[in-house]
Design a protein around this motif. Structure first.
Motif, PDB file in Angstrom:
ATOM      1  N   PHE A  35       0.838  -1.195   0.000  1.00  0.00           N
ATOM      2  CA  PHE A  35       0.000   0.000   0.000  1.00  0.00           C
ATOM      3  C   PHE A  35       0.877   1.250   0.000  1.00  0.00           C
ATOM      4  O   PHE A  35       1.767   1.406   0.838  1.00  0.00           O
ATOM      5  N   ASP A  36       0.617   2.141  -0.947  1.00  0.00           N
ATOM      6  CA  ASP A  36       1.364   3.402  -1.047  1.00  0.00           C
ATOM      7  C   ASP A  36       0.389   4.544  -1.282  1.00  0.00           C
ATOM      8  O   ASP A  36      -0.529   4.440  -2.092  1.00  0.00           O
ATOM      9  N   LYS A  37       0.630   5.656  -0.575  1.00  0.00           N
ATOM     10  CA  LYS A  37      -0.205   6.845  -0.716  1.00  0.00           C
ATOM     11  C   LYS A  37       0.682   8.033  -1.066  1.00  0.00           C
ATOM     12  O   LYS A  37       1.677   8.297  -0.387  1.00  0.00           O
ATOM     13  N   PHE A  38       0.335   8.732  -2.142  1.00  0.00           N
ATOM     14  CA  PHE A  38       1.135   9.859  -2.623  1.00  0.00           C
ATOM     15  C   PHE A  38       0.291  11.125  -2.702  1.00  0.00           C
ATOM     16  O   PHE A  38      -0.889  11.075  -3.062  1.00  0.00           O
ATOM     17  N   THR A  39       0.906  12.251  -2.391  1.00  0.00           N
ATOM     18  CA  THR A  39       0.251  13.541  -2.574  1.00  0.00           C
ATOM     19  C   THR A  39       0.059  13.802  -4.063  1.00  0.00           C
ATOM     20  O   THR A  39       1.002  13.651  -4.850  1.00  0.00           O
ATOM     21  N   GLY A  40      -1.142  14.199  -4.438  1.00  0.00           N
ATOM     22  CA  GLY A  40      -1.451  14.281  -5.863  1.00  0.00           C
ATOM     23  C   GLY A  40      -1.358  15.653  -6.492  1.00  0.00           C
ATOM     24  O   GLY A  40      -1.736  15.826  -7.657  1.00  0.00           O
ATOM     25  N   ASP A  41      -0.837  16.663  -5.742  1.00  0.00           N
ATOM     26  CA  ASP A  41      -0.785  18.007  -6.323  1.00  0.00           C
ATOM     27  C   ASP A  41       0.632  18.450  -6.699  1.00  0.00           C
ATOM     28  O   ASP A  41       0.838  19.597  -7.067  1.00  0.00           O
ATOM     29  N   LYS A  42       1.593  17.526  -6.600  1.00  0.00           N
ATOM     30  CA  LYS A  42       2.973  17.841  -6.988  1.00  0.00           C
ATOM     31  C   LYS A  42       3.419  16.849  -8.059  1.00  0.00           C
ATOM     32  O   LYS A  42       3.251  15.645  -7.915  1.00  0.00           O
ATOM     33  N   GLU A  43       4.017  17.369  -9.113  1.00  0.00           N
ATOM     34  CA  GLU A  43       4.358  16.526 -10.248  1.00  0.00           C
ATOM     35  C   GLU A  43       5.348  15.429  -9.879  1.00  0.00           C
ATOM     36  O   GLU A  43       5.208  14.292 -10.339  1.00  0.00           O
ATOM     37  N   ASP A  44       6.323  15.743  -9.041  1.00  0.00           N
ATOM     38  CA  ASP A  44       7.298  14.720  -8.638  1.00  0.00           C
ATOM     39  C   ASP A  44       6.613  13.566  -7.921  1.00  0.00           C
ATOM     40  O   ASP A  44       6.951  12.386  -8.137  1.00  0.00           O
ATOM     41  N   SER A  45       5.676  13.906  -7.055  1.00  0.00           N
ATOM     42  CA  SER A  45       4.945  12.885  -6.307  1.00  0.00           C
ATOM     43  C   SER A  45       4.076  12.039  -7.236  1.00  0.00           C
ATOM     44  O   SER A  45       3.976  10.813  -7.079  1.00  0.00           O
ATOM     45  N   ILE A  46       3.456  12.687  -8.220  1.00  0.00           N
ATOM     46  CA  ILE A  46       2.627  11.956  -9.190  1.00  0.00           C
ATOM     47  C   ILE A  46       3.480  10.995 -10.002  1.00  0.00           C
ATOM     48  O   ILE A  46       3.101   9.837 -10.228  1.00  0.00           O
ATOM     49  N   LEU A  47       4.655  11.442 -10.429  1.00  0.00           N
ATOM     50  CA  LEU A  47       5.560  10.585 -11.197  1.00  0.00           C
ATOM     51  C   LEU A  47       6.028   9.401 -10.354  1.00  0.00           C
ATOM     52  O   LEU A  47       6.154   8.278 -10.869  1.00  0.00           O
ATOM     53  N   SER A  48       6.244   9.635  -9.059  1.00  0.00           N
ATOM     54  CA  SER A  48       6.632   8.535  -8.165  1.00  0.00           C
ATOM     55  C   SER A  48       5.512   7.507  -8.060  1.00  0.00           C
ATOM     56  O   SER A  48       5.763   6.293  -8.041  1.00  0.00           O
ATOM     57  N   ALA A  49       4.273   7.993  -8.006  1.00  0.00           N
ATOM     58  CA  ALA A  49       3.126   7.077  -7.944  1.00  0.00           C
ATOM     59  C   ALA A  49       3.025   6.250  -9.216  1.00  0.00           C
ATOM     60  O   ALA A  49       2.738   5.041  -9.168  1.00  0.00           O
ATOM     61  N   LEU A  50       3.270   6.887 -10.364  1.00  0.00           N
ATOM     62  CA  LEU A  50       3.211   6.165 -11.633  1.00  0.00           C
ATOM     63  C   LEU A  50       4.295   5.097 -11.728  1.00  0.00           C
ATOM     64  O   LEU A  50       4.091   4.032 -12.328  1.00  0.00           O
ATOM     65  N   MET A  51       5.446   5.371 -11.142  1.00  0.00           N
ATOM     66  CA  MET A  51       6.497   4.356 -11.086  1.00  0.00           C
ATOM     67  C   MET A  51       6.083   3.198 -10.181  1.00  0.00           C
ATOM     68  O   MET A  51       6.307   2.027 -10.492  1.00  0.00           O
ATOM     69  N   GLN A  52       5.431   3.532  -9.062  1.00  0.00           N
ATOM     70  CA  GLN A  52       5.054   2.507  -8.090  1.00  0.00           C
ATOM     71  C   GLN A  52       3.962   1.584  -8.618  1.00  0.00           C
ATOM     72  O   GLN A  52       3.935   0.398  -8.292  1.00  0.00           O
ATOM     73  N   VAL A  53       3.048   2.116  -9.426  1.00  0.00           N
ATOM     74  CA  VAL A  53       1.963   1.265  -9.928  1.00  0.00           C
ATOM     75  C   VAL A  53       2.492   0.169 -10.857  1.00  0.00           C
ATOM     76  O   VAL A  53       1.814  -0.846 -11.072  1.00  0.00           O
ATOM     77  N   MET A  54       3.673   0.358 -11.400  1.00  0.00           N
ATOM     78  CA  MET A  54       4.260  -0.646 -12.287  1.00  0.00           C
ATOM     79  C   MET A  54       5.034  -1.723 -11.528  1.00  0.00           C
ATOM     80  O   MET A  54       5.491  -2.704 -12.112  1.00  0.00           O
ATOM     81  N   THR A  55       5.172  -1.537 -10.206  1.00  0.00           N
ATOM     82  CA  THR A  55       5.897  -2.514  -9.394  1.00  0.00           C
ATOM     83  C   THR A  55       4.967  -3.659  -9.006  1.00  0.00           C
ATOM     84  O   THR A  55       3.887  -3.422  -8.459  1.00  0.00           O
ATOM     85  N   PRO A  56       5.340  -4.904  -9.268  1.00  0.00           N
ATOM     86  CA  PRO A  56       4.481  -6.046  -8.907  1.00  0.00           C
ATOM     87  C   PRO A  56       4.239  -6.110  -7.400  1.00  0.00           C
ATOM     88  O   PRO A  56       5.065  -5.661  -6.602  1.00  0.00           O
ATOM     89  N   ALA A  57       3.101  -6.671  -7.021  1.00  0.00           N
ATOM     90  CA  ALA A  57       2.775  -6.824  -5.606  1.00  0.00           C
ATOM     91  C   ALA A  57       3.672  -7.854  -4.952  1.00  0.00           C
ATOM     92  O   ALA A  57       4.115  -8.814  -5.599  1.00  0.00           O
TER      93      ALA A  57
END
Length: 324
Positions: A35-57
């Motif tokens: 489980f990961d939670k990222f702040t969605g109003d900063k571009e760096d944080s959004i890019l980190s979330a997009l990287m994390q969604v590609m990581t297998p469970a």
């Protein structure tokens, strides 16, 4: 690739849905890894979330990535849009990607169109206080979900008590559920009135009682509000706001204005559809009557600020307002 976009101002209803989504898709023994939670109003944080969604469970269950209060659907740079276009179609089936925002998505921009194409979009809008039928239906739905059996009149009373407060509705139904227990008998309106710790009355109802020149009911409402420690200046502020709105609308109607959008704009009402209901409320009152109520309310506010007795002052001015 399960993707969800939850938006709207009903934060409690949204949080309940998010909790259910997490419970359904996260193994509790592996939650700290998946489980990961990222702040969605900063571009760096959004890019980190997009990287994390590609990581297998890891281990058992799915991965859950939550982009909290994101502005992707309001403002998205070309660089971020490119990354979204690359990532979203490739998100693994084992990952659940949730985007939430209180703001309405801008359907005109490319990022919103992209997310709408792949995501399950759910709106969590607050029901407008004047939409009484929808409020009643909401109570019926939540009561059925929690298996609380209420009479139709009890449902109306509860809807009137909690308004559009989803959290309060949930809490009061929890209480009623405990009271009902295994008893199959329907909970009636008197039981709701006795158990629900909110007034069945509010300042808007007081305004309606004054408008209807119902002195006994208006005085009853005043006593209820004072007993429940409702701040007296807040009561007056609500009355001033309501009578000001009524006065503006009636004045424009008497001047011949028929466009509800223009009337709504003048009365500072965001939803023009509300004008229809307000027109019905004041159809038997003139603009002169409504306007003459405002000086009385301002006198009441001034006297209260100078230390006048709240109950006596309110009762005196309410009777005066009812006789306008």
């Amino acid at each position: 690739m399960p993707i969800y976009l939850y938006w709207g101002e009903d934060d409690f209803a949204m949080s309940q849905a998010i909790s259910t989504l997490k419970q359904d898709n996260l193994d509790p023994n592996w939650i700290q890894f998946n489980f990961d939670k990222f702040t969605g109003d900063k571009e760096d944080s959004i890019l980190s979330a997009l990287m994390q969604v590609m990581t297998p469970a890891f281990g058992i269950g799915s991965r859950f990535v939550w982009l909290f209060e994101t502005n992707i659907c309001q403002n998205c740079s070309e660089e971020l849009l490119t990354q979204l276009q690359r990532t979203i179609p490739q998100i693994p089936e084992s990952t659940h990607f949730l985007l939430t925002t209180s703001k309405k998505p801008d359907a005109r921009i490319k990022s919103t169109k992209l997310i709408n194409k792949y995501a399950k979009v759910v709106e969590f809008a607050l029901i407008s206080p004047w939409q009484t039928e929808i409020l009643v239906k909401k109570v019926e739905e939540v009561a059925a979900e929690k298996q609380v059996r209420l009479t139709p009149e009890a449902i109306k009373i509860l809807a009137n008590c909690v308004g559009n407060d989803s959290r309060l509705l949930w809490q009061e139904l929890e209480k009623l559920s405990i009271y009902q227990g295994n008893n199959q008998q329907l909970i009636d309106e008197e039981t709701v009135k006795n158990l629900v710790n909110v007034s069945t009355q509010n300042s808007l109802q007081l305004a309606q009682a004054i408008l209807g020149q119902n002195i006994p009911y208006a005085l009853e409402l005043v006593n209820d509000l004072i007993t429940l420690n409702e701040p007296v200046l807040r009561i007056v502020a609500t009355l001033v706001g309501q009578f000001r709105t009524w006065a503006i609308i009636k004045t424009m109607i008497e001047l011949g204005e028929k466009d509800d959008k223009k009337i709504a704009e003048s009365a500072d009402i965001s939803n023009p559809k509300r004008i229809y209901f307000l027109k019905q409320e004041i159809k038997n009152r003139s603009a002169k009557q409504l306007l003459s109520s405002l000086p009385i309310l301002l006198e009441l506010e001034a006297s209260l600020k100078l230390g006048a007795d709240p109950l006596n002052s309110l009762e005196t001015k309410i009777i005066e307002l009812c006789n306008v």
